[in-house]
Motif scaffolding. Sequence first.
Motif, mmCIF file in Angstrom:
data_model
loop_
_atom_site.group_PDB
_atom_site.id
_atom_site.type_symbol
_atom_site.label_atom_id
_atom_site.label_comp_id
_atom_site.label_asym_id
_atom_site.label_seq_id
_atom_site.Cartn_x
_atom_site.Cartn_y
_atom_site.Cartn_z
ATOM 1 N N ILE A 151 0.841 -1.192 0.000
ATOM 2 C CA ILE A 151 0.000 0.000 0.000
ATOM 3 C C ILE A 151 0.879 1.247 0.000
ATOM 4 O O ILE A 151 0.625 2.190 -0.748
ATOM 5 C CB ILE A 151 -0.969 -0.001 1.203
ATOM 6 C CG1 ILE A 151 -1.979 -1.155 1.071
ATOM 7 C CG2 ILE A 151 -1.694 1.326 1.318
ATOM 8 C CD1 ILE A 151 -2.851 -1.364 2.293
ATOM 9 N N GLU A 152 1.919 1.214 0.816
ATOM 10 C CA GLU A 152 2.815 2.375 0.897
ATOM 11 C C GLU A 152 3.506 2.623 -0.443
ATOM 12 O O GLU A 152 3.651 3.767 -0.858
ATOM 13 C CB GLU A 152 3.840 2.193 2.017
ATOM 14 C CG GLU A 152 3.234 2.155 3.407
ATOM 15 C CD GLU A 152 2.495 3.438 3.771
ATOM 16 O OE1 GLU A 152 2.878 4.522 3.293
ATOM 17 O OE2 GLU A 152 1.528 3.339 4.547
ATOM 18 N N ARG A 153 3.940 1.546 -1.114
ATOM 19 C CA ARG A 153 4.597 1.723 -2.418
ATOM 20 C C ARG A 153 3.621 2.284 -3.442
ATOM 21 O O ARG A 153 3.983 3.124 -4.253
ATOM 22 C CB ARG A 153 5.179 0.403 -2.910
ATOM 23 C CG ARG A 153 6.510 0.090 -2.261
ATOM 24 C CD ARG A 153 7.197 -1.034 -2.961
ATOM 25 N NE ARG A 153 6.513 -2.267 -2.581
ATOM 26 C CZ ARG A 153 6.661 -3.419 -3.204
ATOM 27 N NH1 ARG A 153 7.442 -3.527 -4.236
ATOM 28 N NH2 ARG A 153 6.018 -4.483 -2.786
ATOM 29 N N LEU A 154 2.383 1.824 -3.406
ATOM 30 C CA LEU A 154 1.375 2.341 -4.336
ATOM 31 C C LEU A 154 1.137 3.825 -4.095
ATOM 32 O O LEU A 154 1.080 4.618 -5.035
ATOM 33 C CB LEU A 154 0.066 1.558 -4.193
ATOM 34 C CG LEU A 154 -1.100 2.041 -5.044
ATOM 35 C CD1 LEU A 154 -0.836 1.773 -6.518
ATOM 36 C CD2 LEU A 154 -2.389 1.377 -4.611
ATOM 37 N N LEU A 155 1.014 4.214 -2.849
ATOM 38 C CA LEU A 155 0.765 5.621 -2.524
ATOM 39 C C LEU A 155 1.972 6.501 -2.830
ATOM 40 O O LEU A 155 1.818 7.686 -3.112
ATOM 41 C CB LEU A 155 0.355 5.758 -1.055
ATOM 42 C CG LEU A 155 -1.001 5.156 -0.702
ATOM 43 C CD1 LEU A 155 -1.252 5.242 0.796
ATOM 44 C CD2 LEU A 155 -2.124 5.809 -1.480
ATOM 45 N N ASP A 212 3.988 6.069 -5.382
ATOM 46 C CA ASP A 212 4.259 6.047 -6.825
ATOM 47 C C ASP A 212 4.123 7.458 -7.402
ATOM 48 O O ASP A 212 3.072 8.081 -7.299
ATOM 49 C CB ASP A 212 3.285 5.098 -7.514
ATOM 50 C CG ASP A 212 3.516 4.979 -9.012
ATOM 51 O OD1 ASP A 212 4.494 5.566 -9.526
ATOM 52 O OD2 ASP A 212 2.704 4.306 -9.668
ATOM 53 N N PRO A 213 5.185 7.977 -8.037
ATOM 54 C CA PRO A 213 5.117 9.336 -8.592
ATOM 55 C C PRO A 213 4.130 9.456 -9.754
ATOM 56 O O PRO A 213 3.649 10.546 -10.037
ATOM 57 C CB PRO A 213 6.545 9.612 -9.055
ATOM 58 C CG PRO A 213 7.218 8.301 -9.126
ATOM 59 C CD PRO A 213 6.494 7.369 -8.213
ATOM 60 N N ARG A 244 1.150 8.592 -9.738
ATOM 61 C CA ARG A 244 -0.158 8.939 -9.176
ATOM 62 C C ARG A 244 -0.311 10.448 -9.049
ATOM 63 O O ARG A 244 -1.427 10.965 -9.045
ATOM 64 C CB ARG A 244 -0.289 8.267 -7.807
ATOM 65 C CG ARG A 244 -1.670 8.246 -7.259
ATOM 66 C CD ARG A 244 -1.742 7.399 -5.997
ATOM 67 N NE ARG A 244 -0.892 7.872 -4.938
ATOM 68 C CZ ARG A 244 -1.216 8.826 -4.080
ATOM 69 N NH1 ARG A 244 -2.375 9.405 -4.150
ATOM 70 N NH2 ARG A 244 -0.369 9.208 -3.148
ATOM 71 N N ARG A 245 0.795 11.175 -8.966
ATOM 72 C CA ARG A 245 0.825 12.644 -8.905
ATOM 73 C C ARG A 245 -0.110 13.230 -7.838
ATOM 74 O O ARG A 245 -0.812 14.194 -8.084
ATOM 75 C CB ARG A 245 0.511 13.231 -10.276
ATOM 76 C CG ARG A 245 1.567 12.938 -11.311
ATOM 77 C CD ARG A 245 1.257 13.610 -12.625
ATOM 78 N NE ARG A 245 -0.007 13.239 -13.220
ATOM 79 C CZ ARG A 245 -0.216 12.152 -13.971
ATOM 80 N NH1 ARG A 245 0.755 11.329 -14.214
ATOM 81 N NH2 ARG A 245 -1.398 11.908 -14.494
ATOM 82 N N GLY A 246 -0.144 12.610 -6.664
ATOM 83 C CA GLY A 246 -0.925 13.153 -5.566
ATOM 84 C C GLY A 246 -2.419 12.916 -5.652
ATOM 85 O O GLY A 246 -3.167 13.410 -4.821
ATOM 86 N N ARG A 247 -2.864 12.184 -6.659
ATOM 87 C CA ARG A 247 -4.301 11.944 -6.805
ATOM 88 C C ARG A 247 -4.758 10.839 -5.859
ATOM 89 O O ARG A 247 -3.990 9.964 -5.474
ATOM 90 C CB ARG A 247 -4.628 11.571 -8.243
ATOM 91 C CG ARG A 247 -4.367 12.757 -9.180
ATOM 92 C CD ARG A 247 -4.648 12.444 -10.604
ATOM 93 N NE ARG A 247 -6.063 12.134 -10.804
ATOM 94 C CZ ARG A 247 -6.538 11.645 -11.941
ATOM 95 N NH1 ARG A 247 -5.744 11.412 -12.959
ATOM 96 N NH2 ARG A 247 -7.813 11.392 -12.067
ATOM 97 N N THR A 248 -6.010 10.869 -5.490
ATOM 98 C CA THR A 248 -6.587 9.851 -4.635
ATOM 99 C C THR A 248 -6.884 8.603 -5.459
ATOM 100 O O THR A 248 -6.843 8.634 -6.687
ATOM 101 C CB THR A 248 -7.881 10.366 -3.981
ATOM 102 O OG1 THR A 248 -8.767 10.813 -5.010
ATOM 103 C CG2 THR A 248 -7.610 11.501 -3.014
ATOM 104 N N ILE A 249 -7.212 7.512 -4.783
ATOM 105 C CA ILE A 249 -7.493 6.237 -5.446
ATOM 106 C C ILE A 249 -8.953 5.878 -5.226
ATOM 107 O O ILE A 249 -9.463 5.975 -4.114
ATOM 108 C CB ILE A 249 -6.567 5.135 -4.905
ATOM 109 C CG1 ILE A 249 -5.112 5.496 -5.212
ATOM 110 C CG2 ILE A 249 -6.925 3.774 -5.496
ATOM 111 C CD1 ILE A 249 -4.103 4.592 -4.566
ATOM 112 N N ARG A 250 -9.622 5.461 -6.292
ATOM 113 C CA ARG A 250 -11.039 5.115 -6.231
ATOM 114 C C ARG A 250 -11.271 3.602 -6.339
ATOM 115 O O ARG A 250 -12.187 3.067 -5.754
ATOM 116 C CB ARG A 250 -11.790 5.837 -7.348
ATOM 117 C CG ARG A 250 -13.262 5.590 -7.344
ATOM 118 C CD ARG A 250 -13.970 6.469 -8.324
ATOM 119 N NE ARG A 250 -13.866 7.870 -8.012
ATOM 120 C CZ ARG A 250 -14.498 8.481 -7.014
ATOM 121 N NH1 ARG A 250 -15.272 7.801 -6.232
ATOM 122 N NH2 ARG A 250 -14.356 9.769 -6.824
#
Length: 133
Positions: A1-5, A7-8, A10-16
């Motif tokens: 989870i930490e690696r996913l969050l 990840d550059p 993602r550019r600060g976007r939330t996950i749905r």
Amino acid sequence: IERLLADPGRRGRTIRALRLEARLAAGGSWRAEVALRSATASAERIGLALGPKLAALPTPASALALRALELGPEGIEQPSLGDDRDERRRELLSEAVRQAQAAAGSDALLRVVEVEPESRIPEHRAMLAPHTP
């Protein structure tokens, strides 16, 4: 989870929505998709959503992978403090549409659109179109 969050991409976007994949120790693979109730970037909330899916693994896993299927807006959405009940209702309905589409795909919700209301042929009067939140 930490690696996913972290990840550059993602550019600060939330996950749905997420996909959890496993390579099973006995051979084969397994996967499950998780649609989050609301878009988040909280490791704790993502972990809570993934817990039941991990418990449903049929056998021990030799490797796990977690992928973001759908991203939400940047940062955290803050609910409004206004008293406009109609606006709040529209926000809730839009969120429900986004959740259903994240869980079942973009064609999961359709709406009826009038095309030729005066047509003698019933099939020409209206058509189904994807619902946009």
